[in-house]
Design an enzyme around this catalytic site. Structure first.
Site, mmCIF file in Angstrom:
data_model
loop_
_atom_site.group_PDB
_atom_site.id
_atom_site.type_symbol
_atom_site.label_atom_id
_atom_site.label_comp_id
_atom_site.label_asym_id
_atom_site.label_seq_id
_atom_site.Cartn_x
_atom_site.Cartn_y
_atom_site.Cartn_z
ATOM 1 N N HIS A 1 0.886 -1.103 0.006
ATOM 2 C CA HIS A 1 0.005 -0.228 -0.104
ATOM 3 C C HIS A 1 0.961 1.329 -0.064
ATOM 4 C CE1 HIS A 1 -3.258 2.801 1.383
ATOM 5 N NE2 HIS A 1 -2.190 3.395 2.105
ATOM 6 N N GLU A 2 1.776 1.303 0.880
ATOM 7 C CA GLU A 2 2.746 2.690 1.117
ATOM 8 C C GLU A 2 3.595 2.506 -0.163
ATOM 9 O OE1 GLU A 2 2.235 4.609 3.151
ATOM 10 O OE2 GLU A 2 1.250 3.208 4.460
ATOM 11 N N HIS B 1 1.450 4.275 -2.697
ATOM 12 C CA HIS B 1 1.513 6.003 -2.769
ATOM 13 C C HIS B 1 2.712 6.394 -3.613
ATOM 14 C CE1 HIS B 1 -1.775 6.741 -0.127
ATOM 15 N NE2 HIS B 1 -1.576 5.913 0.601
ATOM 16 N N GLU C 1 -6.336 7.455 -0.685
ATOM 17 C CA GLU C 1 -6.000 5.926 -0.074
ATOM 18 C C GLU C 1 -6.877 5.037 -0.752
ATOM 19 O OE1 GLU C 1 -4.658 5.215 2.772
ATOM 20 O OE2 GLU C 1 -3.648 7.256 2.764
#
Length: 302
Positions: free
Chosen positions: A130-131, A134, A195
């Site tokens: 997930h990071e 980003h 998100e």
């Protein structure tokens, strides 16, 4: 659609900032606002990562000091087509994580000690993915810009009393109250949009949406019980974390920095169903400590 909505919101935030400058000081005020926004964003572009990492007392780890965590991040970064980010550890019992940096070549991923102690290897892979999403989406720079402009709006509105032109005392007072609120709402809307996008891309990077779904549920539960003092003292950084680190946050609303965890998990469940059997791997729920225990099931990156 997420990218279009983000672009519209960001353009609206910038226009909002310039409009406040115009209301307070006419054309000259709008020009000053534009120059001020440019200067603050330039400073944030070069220094925001160091500032936030220092704020949370993060220390860098490498292949020698954290070999399994480093290997996991390196494998996922390779899957995502990204250079290996710098890796940081925060001594904080609340399980959480964030990414920062002005571009993929200068990115950093920071995780808490609580995250490493609470999640399985698979769940940790979902969080790291997930990071990295980003980073790949350049959200780290985008959120720095939005936070900077939102902060500048608040500062400009507070300085409104000192402008020679403007809407008068009552108008300036209303602007001082309403302008920061409006900027905060736009900033939060951008954060929530990014998100969802990072959840989807992160799930695709690690190959198992339910790993991330399980991690989100576990982190959300712990974040309600375990305080994060650094975040409480710097609430403007809350949007950076994978789950809101502040106490007392609730469901999806205008004032939420993150979508509700239930909505995010539901979206990941839909993604898992669309991917078929490969994406419906069982979410691990018992074995913790991915850096010193093997779950027996290798991730799709290894």
């Amino acid at each position: 659609m997420n990218y279009f909505r983000t672009a519209v919101l960001l353009a609206g935030l910038a226009a909002f900032f310039m409009a406040i400058g115009y209301l307070l000081g006419g054309t000259g005020g709008m020009l000053i606002a534009l120059l001020f926004a440019g200067a603050t964003n330039l400073f944030a572009y070069w220094n925001s990562d160091r500032m936030v990492l220092s704020m949370y007392g993060a220390h860098e780890v490498d292949a020698r000091s954290a070999p399994e965590l480093h290997r996991l991040v390196a494998d996922l970064a390779a899957r995502a087509g990204l250079p290996m980010p710098r890796l940081f550890l925060m001594d904080n019992p609340q399980p959480n994580a964030f990414a920062t940096g002005r571009n993929p070549e200068n990115a950093a991923v920071a995780v808490t000690t609580g995250l490493m102690q609470s999640l399985t290897r698979e769940e940790l892979a979902g969080v790291i993915a997930h990071e990295l999403a980003h980073v790949k989406n350049h959200d780290t720079l985008l959120m720095t810009i939005t936070a900077t402009i939102a902060g500048a709006v608040s500062m400009l509105a507070q300085f409104g009393m000192f402008f020679g032109e403007g809407p008068g005392f009552v108008g300036s007072l209303a602007l001082m109250i309403l302008a920061p609120l409006g900027a905060m709402l736009v900033q939060m809307a951008i954060s929530r949009t990014r998100e969802y996008a990072a959840d989807e891309m992160g799930a695709r990077i690690c190959g198992q949406p339910m790993w991330l779904a399980s991690a989100l549920a576990r982190i959300d539960d712990a974040a309600h019980r375990i305080p994060n003092p650094q975040a409480e003292h710097a609430p403007a950084t809350a949007h950076m974390f994978i789950i809101n680190p502040l106490s007392g946050h609730g469901m999806d609303s205008l004032f939420a920095t993150h979508p509700s965890t239930g909505n995010r998990v539901a979206a990941l469940q839909q993604l898992a169903a669309s991917l078929g059997p490969q994406g419906r791997g069982a979410a691990p729920a018992t074995q913790h400590g991915p850096w010193n225990r093997r779950s027996g099931a290798r991730g799709p990156w290894g």
